[in-house]
Scaffold this active site. Structure first.
Site, PDB file in Angstrom:
ATOM      1  N   ASP A  93      -5.031  27.490  11.849  1.00 20.05           N
ATOM      2  CA  ASP A  93      -4.489  26.139  11.853  1.00 20.05           C
ATOM      3  C   ASP A  93      -3.028  26.244  12.232  1.00 20.05           C
ATOM      4  OD1 ASP A  93      -4.944  23.210  11.031  1.00 20.05           O
ATOM      5  OD2 ASP A  93      -3.090  23.750  10.023  1.00 20.05           O
TER       6      ASP A  93
ATOM      7  N   GLU B 230      -8.082  24.648  16.946  1.00 11.69           N
ATOM      8  CA  GLU B 230      -8.337  23.239  17.196  1.00 11.69           C
ATOM      9  C   GLU B 230      -7.871  22.878  18.587  1.00 11.69           C
ATOM     10  OE1 GLU B 230      -7.655  19.918  13.882  1.00 11.69           O
ATOM     11  OE2 GLU B 230      -6.360  21.649  13.746  1.00 11.69           O
TER      12      GLU B 230
ATOM     13  N   ASP C  31      -3.392  23.130   4.958  1.00 10.39           N
ATOM     14  CA  ASP C  31      -3.576  23.876   6.203  1.00 10.39           C
ATOM     15  C   ASP C  31      -4.612  24.991   6.024  1.00 10.39           C
ATOM     16  OD1 ASP C  31      -1.640  22.260   7.323  1.00 10.39           O
ATOM     17  OD2 ASP C  31      -0.009  23.627   6.797  1.00 10.39           O
TER      18      ASP C  31
END
Ligand SMILES: [Zn+2]
Length: 459
Positions: free
Chosen positions: A216, A308, A390
């Protein structure tokens, strides 16, 4: 495995060499600007002729926008336009014409709609003050000297390196690399040479092929891993940024140039501007260094890395966050991971932009409808799980990989599965304003069977 790679080294130029490089960069600019003026003149001429009703076949012939076409026109004109042309390498003119040919192509493609991304404007004239001086050599004697502290370039001769070129030289010596071009450029107030090299890389395996890590990319930290590790921003980055800001303020107090009144910059302003330029360069270097260390480590160690798909362009428009995000270099992390996992025999999986990694509970899979950016802890109402926000997102990303594999979907299976009707979930998305493609607004992809849609292999 053959790859194209860049090797960049800082240079220590003598003042004479610096003059030579600047002359070459200037020549590149002259050729660029001359050809651009020519292209514009021909376009205007044809438009005017058309408005007078001149038939198409009698119009002034249009200029070829390819590099070869521009070069031909330039070679015909250079004795009159640049009688000094023999004093610099022809590669200098080529640098300028190549940049123009690419600019014209990008503009044309963008207008026709064949080019993705933002619309590209028509090429503009390059000014002496505002352009980064650079020249690229593609032919002739380009080599690293045996001592590895000097490089030889056509016309410019032997240039001293500020750091050893041993990494490149080793590859050149054992025949696993071939130099395709060398570019000398001044960035961050210092001269660099960048070699574009075709490299034959040995096959590698990650240290732990079965291992999966979710990454992340954060604001507070450079990254949070699903292993629980917090990767901090490079230590000196904050200090360097503070120095950059204070130098910026110092610069604004001095007498700068003013185009309207024709005022020249003061010597103090010029010195302050140079200091600021160097500080910028240092910040960029620190950042790059931190990112490279992280991505190299992840790609060497883990068989699967999951990140992501952040909409960086959309986030950069958010001004409050913009600085921090640009600094963290989201897009750069992903770009580096893509090629480094490739080099190391691992894989990079990219979660769909609409996958709610932050809002999903990594314990029970419940999805929250709202999660403010200020909430640093994830608290699940369904199962009572409490952990760092996170870390939770990173765990969700890592879990996606397992589902991706049990779903048995490779890229091919994923493509087929794409056609199935997807169940529609409740309305909750992590959507940045103005970025939703038509048809995807307001739907969330639930966990489970839609995994093939949520994840894509990056290479
Ligand atoms: Zn839960």
């Amino acid at each position: 495995m053959k790859t194209i790679q860049a090797y960049r080294f800082a240079l220590d130029l003598t003042s004479r060499q610096e003059r030579d490089v600047l002359a070459h960069a200037g020549a590149a600019r002259v050729a660029h600007n001359w050809a651009l003026a020519k292209v514009k003149a021909v376009m205007d001429q044809r438009a005017a002729e058309r408005s007078y009703g001149v038939p198409e076949e009698l119009l002034t012939p249009s200029l070829h926008w390819s590099l070869a076409g521009l070069r031909k026109a330039w070679n015909a004109a250079k004795p009159t336009v640049a009688p000094w042309w023999g004093e610099v390498s022809k590669e200098a003119f080529n640098t300028g014409l190549d940049a123009l040919a690419r600019g014209l192509k990008n503009w044309a493609d963008s207008r026709k709609g064949v080019r993705a991304g933002r619309p590209v404007g028509f090429p503009r004239f390059k000014s002496r003050r505002r352009t980064t001086p650079s020249v690229r050599f593609t032919t002739g004697a380009i080599r690293v000297e045996p001592g590895r502290m000097h490089v030889v370039l056509p016309r410019l001769g032997r240039l001293k390196l500020h750091e050893s070129a041993r990494k490149l030289a080793r590859r050149l010596d054992n025949g696993t690399a071939r130099i395709m071009s060398a570019t000398v450029r001044r960035d961050g107030g210092r001269w660099h040479v960048a070699f574009t090299v075709e490299v034959e890389r040995a096959e590698h395996r990650p240290a732990r092929p079965q291992s999966v890590v979710g990454v992340d990319v954060g604001i507070k930290h450079l990254a949070v891993l699903s292993t629980g590790e917090l990767v901090d921003n490079p230590r000196h980055l904050v200090a360097a940024q503070q120095r950059m800001r204070s130098l910026g303020r110092a610069l604004s107090r001095k007498t700068g140039p003013d185009r309207r009144t024709g005022r020249r910059a003061s010597k103090r302003w010029e010195r302050a501007a140079a200091r600021l330029g160097r500080a910028h360069g240092r910040v960029a270097n620190l950042r790059r260094d931190g990112l490279h260390k992280l991505t190299t480590r992840l790609a060497r160690e883990h068989g699967t890395v999951v990140v992501e798909d952040l909409n960086v362009a959309g986030m950069l428009r958010n001004r409050r966050l913009a600085r921090r995000i640009a600094d963290a270099g989201f897009a750069e992390i992903r770009r580096q991971l893509a090629y480094k996992t490739g080099w190391n025999g691992g894989r990079l999986l990219v979660a769909d932009r609409w996958y709610p990694s932050s809002k999903t509970c990594s314990g029970c899979g419940a999805v929250k409808t709202k999660l403010a950016l200020s909430e640093r802890e994830y608290e699940c109402e369904a199962c009572g799980l409490v952990l760092d926000r996170d870390r939770n997102a990173a765990l969700n990303l890592a879990a996606l990989a397992a589902e991706f594999d049990t779903a048995g979907s490779g890229p091919v299976a994923a493509r087929g599965a794409d056609q199935k009707t997807r169940p529609r979930g409740q309305v909750a998305t992590k959507r940045e304003p103005g970025t939703a493609p038509a048809g995807q607004t307001g739907t969330v992809l639930p966990r489970g069977r839609t995994i093939d849609r949520v994840l894509a292999k990056a290479h």
